[in-house]
Design a protein around this motif. Sequence first.
Motif, PDB file in Angstrom:
ATOM      1  N   LEU A 135      12.480  16.369  -7.235  1.00 41.22           N
ATOM      2  CA  LEU A 135      11.961  16.508  -5.877  1.00 41.22           C
ATOM      3  C   LEU A 135      10.679  15.705  -5.710  1.00 41.22           C
ATOM      4  N   HIS A 136       9.819  15.729  -6.711  1.00 45.29           N
ATOM      5  CA  HIS A 136       8.568  14.968  -6.654  1.00 45.29           C
ATOM      6  C   HIS A 136       8.847  13.474  -6.534  1.00 45.29           C
ATOM      7  N   LYS A 137       9.797  12.977  -7.308  1.00 51.66           N
ATOM      8  CA  LYS A 137      10.146  11.550  -7.237  1.00 51.66           C
ATOM      9  C   LYS A 137      10.681  11.186  -5.859  1.00 51.66           C
ATOM     10  N   GLN A 138      11.551  12.029  -5.304  1.00 55.61           N
ATOM     11  CA  GLN A 138      12.132  11.742  -3.993  1.00 55.61           C
ATOM     12  C   GLN A 138      11.080  11.783  -2.883  1.00 55.61           C
ATOM     13  N   LEU A 139      10.180  12.771  -2.950  1.00 62.48           N
ATOM     14  CA  LEU A 139       9.116  12.838  -1.941  1.00 62.48           C
ATOM     15  C   LEU A 139       8.173  11.646  -2.039  1.00 62.48           C
ATOM     16  N   ASN A 140       7.895  11.201  -3.260  1.00 56.81           N
ATOM     17  CA  ASN A 140       7.039  10.035  -3.447  1.00 56.81           C
ATOM     18  C   ASN A 140       7.701   8.794  -2.852  1.00 56.81           C
ATOM     19  N   ALA A 141       8.988   8.612  -3.116  1.00 58.55           N
ATOM     20  CA  ALA A 141       9.702   7.454  -2.572  1.00 58.55           C
ATOM     21  C   ALA A 141       9.741   7.509  -1.050  1.00 58.55           C
ATOM     22  N   GLN A 142       9.978   8.684  -0.480  1.00 63.39           N
ATOM     23  CA  GLN A 142      10.034   8.824   0.976  1.00 63.39           C
ATOM     24  C   GLN A 142       8.666   8.551   1.597  1.00 63.39           C
ATOM     25  N   THR A 143       7.619   9.004   0.956  1.00 62.17           N
ATOM     26  CA  THR A 143       6.266   8.770   1.468  1.00 62.17           C
ATOM     27  C   THR A 143       5.971   7.281   1.535  1.00 62.17           C
ATOM     28  N   TRP A 144       6.324   6.554   0.491  1.00 61.42           N
ATOM     29  CA  TRP A 144       6.070   5.107   0.495  1.00 61.42           C
ATOM     30  C   TRP A 144       6.936   4.386   1.518  1.00 61.42           C
ATOM     31  N   LYS A 145       8.139   4.874   1.772  1.00 60.16           N
ATOM     32  CA  LYS A 145       8.978   4.271   2.823  1.00 60.16           C
ATOM     33  C   LYS A 145       8.341   4.475   4.191  1.00 60.16           C
ATOM     34  N   ILE A 146       7.798   5.671   4.434  1.00 60.83           N
ATOM     35  CA  ILE A 146       7.146   5.946   5.719  1.00 60.83           C
ATOM     36  C   ILE A 146       5.907   5.079   5.873  1.00 60.83           C
ATOM     37  N   ILE A 147       5.104   4.980   4.806  1.00 55.28           N
ATOM     38  CA  ILE A 147       3.901   4.134   4.858  1.00 55.28           C
ATOM     39  C   ILE A 147       4.282   2.680   5.113  1.00 55.28           C
ATOM     40  N   GLY A 148       5.314   2.197   4.440  1.00 55.37           N
ATOM     41  CA  GLY A 148       5.768   0.810   4.646  1.00 55.37           C
ATOM     42  C   GLY A 148       6.267   0.588   6.057  1.00 55.37           C
ATOM     43  N   SER A 149       7.003   1.557   6.610  1.00 52.88           N
ATOM     44  CA  SER A 149       7.505   1.419   7.981  1.00 52.88           C
ATOM     45  C   SER A 149       6.365   1.390   8.989  1.00 52.88           C
ATOM     46  N   LEU A 150       5.375   2.270   8.789  1.00 55.57           N
ATOM     47  CA  LEU A 150       4.230   2.279   9.701  1.00 55.57           C
ATOM     48  C   LEU A 150       3.422   0.983   9.599  1.00 55.57           C
ATOM     49  N   ALA A 151       3.237   0.514   8.387  1.00 55.44           N
ATOM     50  CA  ALA A 151       2.509  -0.750   8.214  1.00 55.44           C
ATOM     51  C   ALA A 151       3.277  -1.902   8.864  1.00 55.44           C
ATOM     52  N   GLY A 152       4.590  -1.924   8.711  1.00 56.37           N
ATOM     53  CA  GLY A 152       5.405  -2.970   9.343  1.00 56.37           C
ATOM     54  C   GLY A 152       5.339  -2.897  10.859  1.00 56.37           C
ATOM     55  N   ALA A 153       5.386  -1.668  11.404  1.00 54.73           N
ATOM     56  CA  ALA A 153       5.296  -1.518  12.864  1.00 54.73           C
ATOM     57  C   ALA A 153       3.935  -1.984  13.374  1.00 54.73           C
ATOM     58  N   MET A 154       2.866  -1.655  12.648  1.00 48.28           N
ATOM     59  CA  MET A 154       1.523  -2.098  13.052  1.00 48.28           C
ATOM     60  C   MET A 154       1.426  -3.627  12.997  1.00 48.28           C
ATOM     61  N   LEU A 155       2.011  -4.212  11.955  1.00 46.52           N
ATOM     62  CA  LEU A 155       1.975  -5.669  11.821  1.00 46.52           C
ATOM     63  C   LEU A 155       2.726  -6.332  12.964  1.00 46.52           C
ATOM     64  N   VAL A 156       3.872  -5.785  13.325  1.00 50.54           N
ATOM     65  CA  VAL A 156       4.642  -6.343  14.446  1.00 50.54           C
ATOM     66  C   VAL A 156       3.845  -6.209  15.738  1.00 50.54           C
ATOM     67  N   ALA A 157       3.180  -5.057  15.934  1.00 50.08           N
ATOM     68  CA  ALA A 157       2.393  -4.864  17.164  1.00 50.08           C
ATOM     69  C   ALA A 157       1.228  -5.846  17.232  1.00 50.08           C
ATOM     70  N   VAL A 158       0.530  -6.031  16.131  1.00 56.68           N
ATOM     71  CA  VAL A 158      -0.616  -6.953  16.113  1.00 56.68           C
ATOM     72  C   VAL A 158      -0.142  -8.389  16.318  1.00 56.68           C
ATOM     73  N   LEU A 159       0.922  -8.785  15.625  1.00 50.75           N
ATOM     74  CA  LEU A 159       1.440 -10.162  15.780  1.00 50.75           C
ATOM     75  C   LEU A 159       1.971 -10.407  17.178  1.00 50.75           C
ATOM     76  N   SER A 160       2.610  -9.432  17.773  1.00 50.71           N
ATOM     77  CA  SER A 160       3.159  -9.639  19.106  1.00 50.71           C
ATOM     78  C   SER A 160       2.044  -9.799  20.130  1.00 50.71           C
ATOM     79  N   LYS A 161       0.907  -9.151  19.918  1.00 53.72           N
ATOM     80  CA  LYS A 161      -0.209  -9.293  20.847  1.00 53.72           C
ATOM     81  C   LYS A 161      -0.776 -10.702  20.789  1.00 53.72           C
ATOM     82  N   TYR A 162      -0.920 -11.234  19.564  1.00 50.85           N
ATOM     83  CA  TYR A 162      -1.523 -12.560  19.430  1.00 50.85           C
ATOM     84  C   TYR A 162      -0.523 -13.688  19.689  1.00 50.85           C
ATOM     85  N   LEU A 163       0.767 -13.451  19.420  1.00 46.08           N
ATOM     86  CA  LEU A 163       1.740 -14.520  19.602  1.00 46.08           C
ATOM     87  C   LEU A 163       2.177 -14.636  21.077  1.00 46.08           C
TER      88      LEU A 163
END
Length: 111
Positions: A81-109
């Motif tokens: 369970l600990h391994k699965q929660l850790n993997a899910q947490t990093w997926k959520i962090i990666g998705s949020l970081a990707g969404a923020m990057l897309v938002a920032v790039l879309s504003k400047y582009l």
Amino acid sequence: MMDTDNAVVNLMLNQQVSQPDGRPAIADRYCRYGKSHKGGENMLQRVKELEGRMLTLITDVAILKDKVATREDMQSNKADLHKQLNAQTWKIIGSLAGAMLVAVLSKYLFS
């Protein structure tokens, strides 16, 4: 015999003695099925019923032993369970970081 003050008390033969809670000695729980300590007239029937209940209890305990998790099972499940929660947490962090990057790039582009 000793009383509550730890003084020795001499008892006479067939002397009436009470339980500590004040009940007469004959009224203890072992005499409720008859006038003697033999268990009453229906003792064999009660023993048969108890044997039947014991068989049911033995079956139930065997089922519980099969179904209940051991300490090792719980520790391995906890680690998994600990391994699965850790993997899910990093997926959520990666998705949020990707969404923020897309938002920032879309504003400047596109501005």
